[in-house]
Design a protein around this motif. Structure first.
Motif, short mmCIF file in Angstrom:
data_model
loop_
_atom_site.label_atom_id
_atom_site.label_comp_id
_atom_site.label_asym_id
_atom_site.label_seq_id
_atom_site.Cartn_x
_atom_site.Cartn_y
_atom_site.Cartn_z
N LYS A 182 28.63 -37.95 16.55
CA LYS A 182 27.23 -37.69 16.85
C LYS A 182 27.10 -36.77 18.06
O LYS A 182 27.82 -36.90 19.04
CB LYS A 182 26.53 -39.01 17.16
CG LYS A 182 26.47 -40.00 16.01
CD LYS A 182 25.83 -41.29 16.46
CE LYS A 182 25.81 -42.31 15.34
NZ LYS A 182 25.25 -43.61 15.79
N ASP A 198 23.96 -36.57 19.43
CA ASP A 198 22.56 -36.92 19.60
C ASP A 198 22.09 -36.86 21.05
O ASP A 198 20.90 -37.09 21.33
CB ASP A 198 22.27 -38.32 19.02
CG ASP A 198 23.26 -39.37 19.47
OD1 ASP A 198 24.13 -39.06 20.30
OD2 ASP A 198 23.19 -40.51 18.96
N ARG A 251 29.13 -37.04 23.27
CA ARG A 251 27.98 -36.92 22.38
C ARG A 251 27.03 -35.80 22.79
O ARG A 251 25.90 -35.72 22.33
CB ARG A 251 27.26 -38.28 22.30
CG ARG A 251 28.11 -39.30 21.58
CD ARG A 251 27.63 -40.72 21.69
NE ARG A 251 26.44 -41.01 20.91
CZ ARG A 251 26.09 -42.22 20.47
NH1 ARG A 251 26.88 -43.26 20.71
NH2 ARG A 251 24.99 -42.40 19.79
#
Length: 402
Positions: free
Chosen positions: A187, A189, A231
């Protein structure tokens, strides 16, 4: 199992060090190339004794780098350009020698130099004698690399080339490739977010020798920094402890609560998230002595003054930033955590009972409850601090999206 799409148009550097398992790297390179990856192979001087560069060149469709001062295919600083081009590094097999060099920052050949220059994720697959793998030095080196964000593929168990049997054989190609795929698909994010994290316990001087402190190791804060950076976040870590700094993280060393306060407040307006994982001393001596206090009487009285409440001050000053606090308690954990969440105007509060085995200070594991300002609650089981950090970062990403 991973799919070819995980590797399509990805630049993968495969580093091969000198062990009998080097021959298995041929299959890894072949499969990655067939899956659409642009594979570049770097071999140590010892590795070429086990498998020829020509074999890897044929499988990867690129010249294999074996020497620091090989003539480059293009005019550039080769180890820097390859380090910057890589989407990921795969080290398979990784010997005890290579692991030790990575831990200490030795850069005496092309592979180790490139590893120091890259910011790409690294997947490391150890392979060695069972007793070497179990040696405390090797395990300590691997633990340090994990803290820095290196992904370790545990070796398998079975009959080894040295004639012994046990844990130490290179993991199966399917396992290694699947791990690499998951790293590439990790991820992102928190990409573009500025996150400030505090870690460790503050030290409040009594005299030049002694201080008031606490048992915080800083491991939870460092795990959060490593995960957030992986991330996609730009991470600043304000720390009182000396642990391996995760890749891509800016470190700001401090010692006292007042120094931590200054470091945090001076950066607060420029960040999106603050995670206050540090254990800040509630009090400090009013007048630290300039010389070591000598023993004279049966009793010693030290006058203390309250330290500033950094989390509370951030809660009063925040203008859209996400504020995450920690509550390390020994009893009535939920009541105290809920009170802290409200009083400090935090958005998320991570609570744990440090009186429980394997939880909190100095351990490799943690068990926490994540509370949010909207009444949400998530109870996590006992897990590694990296896994806890992943769960916390997921909640932070959810909050930021909303």
């Amino acid at each position: 199992m991973s799919t070819p799409s995980a590797f399509a148009q990805k630049t993968i550097v495969v580093g091969i060090s000198g062990g009998i398992a080097a021959y298995k790297a041929c299959e890894l390179v072949s499969r990655l190339t067939k899956a659409g990856a642009d594979v570049h192979v770097v071999m140590t001087a010892s590795a070429v004794r086990f498998v020829t560069p020509l074999t890897l060149q044929t499988l990867s469709n690129h010249p294999v780098i074996t020497e620091m001062f090989d003539k480059p295919a293009h005019w550039n600083v080769a180890h820097v350009s390859l380090a910057e081009a890589a989407d990921a590094f795969l080290l398979a097999p990784a010997t005890a020698n290579l692991i030790a060099k990575m831990r200490t920052g030795i850069a005496d050949d092309f592979l180790t130099t490139t590893l120091l220059a890259t910011e790409a994720p690294i997947v490391l697959a150890p392979a060695m004698n069972v007793h070497m793998y179990g040696h405390p030095t090797v395990q300590e080196n691997l633990a340090v690399l994990r803290q820095r964000g290196v992904q370790i593929v545990e070796p398998g168990e079975g009959f080894l080339a040295c004639g012994t049997s046990g844990k130490g054989r290179l993991a199966e190609p399917d396992v290694i490739i699947d791990k690499l795929a998951r790293v590439l698909q990790a991820k992102q994010d928190l990409a573009g977010k500025q996150i400030l994290i505090t870690a460790g316990g503050t030290r409040e001087a009594v005299d030049p020798v002694r201080f008031l402190g606490n048992r915080s190791s800083g491991k939870m804060g460092y795990a959060l920094a490593a995960v957030a950076a992986r991330r996609g976040a730009k991470v600043t870590l304000v720390s009182t402890v000396s642990l391996p700094v995760p890749a891509g993280v800016q470190i700001v060393p401090v010692e006292t609560a007042l120094e931590m306060r200054d470091a945090v407040l001076s950066r607060f307006n420029d960040v999106d998230v603050v995670i206050k994982a540090a254990a800040v001393a509630d009090y400090r001596p009013v007048a630290p002595q300039a010389q070591k206090i000598k023993k004279h009487d049966e009793h010693l009285t030290i006058e203390l003054v309250k330290n500033p409440d950094i989390l509370k001050e951030l809660g009063e000053r925040k203008r859209g930033q996400l504020l995450v606090g920690f509550a390390a308690e020994t009893h009535e954990v939920e009541r105290f955590a809920q009170e802290k969440l409200q009083k400090k105007n935090a958005d998320l509060l991570i609570a744990n009972d440090v009186a429980q085995p394997g939880v909190g200070f100095g351990t490799e594991t943690n068990q926490v409850t994540i509370l949010d300002r909207n009444g949400g609650r998530e109870d996590l089981p006992l897990m590694s601090k990296t896994e806890v950090a992943e769960a916390i970062c997921t909640r932070i990403a959810q909050f930021l999206r909303n």
